[in-house]
Motif scaffolding. Sequence first.
Motif, PDB file in Angstrom:
ATOM      1  N   GLY A  77       0.144   4.370  12.892  1.00 60.43           N
ATOM      2  CA  GLY A  77      -1.331   3.840  13.507  1.00 60.43           C
ATOM      3  C   GLY A  77      -2.224   5.181  12.735  1.00 60.43           C
ATOM      4  O   GLY A  77      -1.807   6.172  12.269  1.00 60.43           O
ATOM      5  N   ARG A  78      -3.401   4.989  13.174  1.00 61.70           N
ATOM      6  CA  ARG A  78      -4.375   5.378  12.876  1.00 61.70           C
ATOM      7  C   ARG A  78      -4.107   7.161  13.610  1.00 61.70           C
ATOM      8  O   ARG A  78      -3.773   7.151  14.623  1.00 61.70           O
ATOM      9  CB  ARG A  78      -5.825   5.070  12.956  1.00 61.70           C
ATOM     10  CG  ARG A  78      -6.196   4.964  14.597  1.00 61.70           C
ATOM     11  CD  ARG A  78      -7.435   4.392  14.789  1.00 61.70           C
ATOM     12  NE  ARG A  78      -7.617   3.950  16.071  1.00 61.70           N
ATOM     13  CZ  ARG A  78      -8.890   4.334  16.725  1.00 61.70           C
ATOM     14  NH1 ARG A  78      -9.569   4.757  16.189  1.00 61.70           N
ATOM     15  NH2 ARG A  78      -8.657   4.011  17.863  1.00 61.70           N
ATOM     16  N   PRO A 112      10.525   0.694   8.618  1.00 64.80           N
ATOM     17  CA  PRO A 112       9.568  -0.195   9.209  1.00 64.80           C
ATOM     18  C   PRO A 112       8.622  -1.041   8.452  1.00 64.80           C
ATOM     19  O   PRO A 112       8.270  -0.433   7.365  1.00 64.80           O
ATOM     20  CB  PRO A 112       8.850   0.929  10.269  1.00 64.80           C
ATOM     21  CG  PRO A 112       9.353   2.082   9.681  1.00 64.80           C
ATOM     22  CD  PRO A 112      10.531   1.992   8.767  1.00 64.80           C
ATOM     23  N   ARG A 113       8.345  -2.147   8.908  1.00 66.39           N
ATOM     24  CA  ARG A 113       7.338  -3.001   7.747  1.00 66.39           C
ATOM     25  C   ARG A 113       5.834  -2.339   7.802  1.00 66.39           C
ATOM     26  O   ARG A 113       5.203  -2.827   6.862  1.00 66.39           O
ATOM     27  CB  ARG A 113       7.267  -4.370   8.354  1.00 66.39           C
ATOM     28  CG  ARG A 113       8.869  -5.072   8.155  1.00 66.39           C
ATOM     29  CD  ARG A 113       8.847  -6.447   8.559  1.00 66.39           C
ATOM     30  NE  ARG A 113       7.632  -7.040   7.851  1.00 66.39           N
ATOM     31  CZ  ARG A 113       7.742  -8.512   7.564  1.00 66.39           C
ATOM     32  NH1 ARG A 113       8.681  -9.039   8.459  1.00 66.39           N
ATOM     33  NH2 ARG A 113       6.748  -8.954   7.312  1.00 66.39           N
ATOM     34  N   ARG A 114       5.475  -1.800   8.787  1.00 67.76           N
ATOM     35  CA  ARG A 114       4.070  -1.285   8.884  1.00 67.76           C
ATOM     36  C   ARG A 114       4.051   0.253   9.022  1.00 67.76           C
ATOM     37  O   ARG A 114       5.102   0.934   9.512  1.00 67.76           O
ATOM     38  CB  ARG A 114       3.187  -1.936   9.772  1.00 67.76           C
ATOM     39  CG  ARG A 114       3.896  -1.673  11.456  1.00 67.76           C
ATOM     40  CD  ARG A 114       3.071  -2.425  12.375  1.00 67.76           C
ATOM     41  NE  ARG A 114       3.538  -1.963  13.654  1.00 67.76           N
ATOM     42  CZ  ARG A 114       3.008  -2.301  14.782  1.00 67.76           C
ATOM     43  NH1 ARG A 114       1.929  -2.997  14.798  1.00 67.76           N
ATOM     44  NH2 ARG A 114       3.352  -1.734  16.043  1.00 67.76           N
ATOM     45  N   GLY A 115       3.122   0.775   8.607  1.00 71.37           N
ATOM     46  CA  GLY A 115       2.773   2.262   8.341  1.00 71.37           C
ATOM     47  C   GLY A 115       2.551   2.879   9.924  1.00 71.37           C
ATOM     48  O   GLY A 115       2.207   2.044  10.873  1.00 71.37           O
ATOM     49  N   SER A 119       9.046 -15.420   8.927  1.00 65.12           N
ATOM     50  CA  SER A 119       9.557 -14.218   9.096  1.00 65.12           C
ATOM     51  C   SER A 119      10.852 -14.143   8.302  1.00 65.12           C
ATOM     52  O   SER A 119      11.555 -14.911   8.181  1.00 65.12           O
ATOM     53  CB  SER A 119       9.593 -13.954  10.740  1.00 65.12           C
ATOM     54  OG  SER A 119      10.448 -12.656  10.879  1.00 65.12           O
ATOM     55  N   ARG A 173       5.824 -18.274  11.101  1.00 66.72           N
ATOM     56  CA  ARG A 173       5.373 -17.151  10.609  1.00 66.72           C
ATOM     57  C   ARG A 173       6.096 -16.599   9.107  1.00 66.72           C
ATOM     58  O   ARG A 173       5.654 -15.731   8.486  1.00 66.72           O
ATOM     59  CB  ARG A 173       5.543 -15.866  11.379  1.00 66.72           C
ATOM     60  CG  ARG A 173       4.777 -15.744  12.771  1.00 66.72           C
ATOM     61  CD  ARG A 173       4.798 -14.531  13.620  1.00 66.72           C
ATOM     62  NE  ARG A 173       6.177 -14.153  13.712  1.00 66.72           N
ATOM     63  CZ  ARG A 173       6.833 -14.291  14.796  1.00 66.72           C
ATOM     64  NH1 ARG A 173       6.444 -15.053  15.880  1.00 66.72           N
ATOM     65  NH2 ARG A 173       8.308 -13.916  14.948  1.00 66.72           N
TER      66      ARG A 173
END
Length: 88
Positions: free
Chosen positions: A74-75, A69-72, A32, A30
Amino acid sequence: MEEKSEILYAADLAKVLGKSQHSISMAIQRDSDMLPPGRFKMGRLWAWRRATVMKWLDQLEDQDETPAPRRGPGRPRATPASPLELRG
């Protein structure tokens, strides 16, 4: 006395990091950022210099704050219907 190799392979790195060899292999696939920098190939195997890994671990230890955090988030959730609307 055990002589420490200057080169660490995936199995050696797994022992140093306290991870399984499978998790190291998956992180390589990946690409990573959980792996130390400076990875190179020795034949068919991925390898790292022991000094580079130890320096990377020291830098992680010296970081004062946790990484973002790497991602925001959620919806957003939809507002649930009120019981009156459900009866309706």
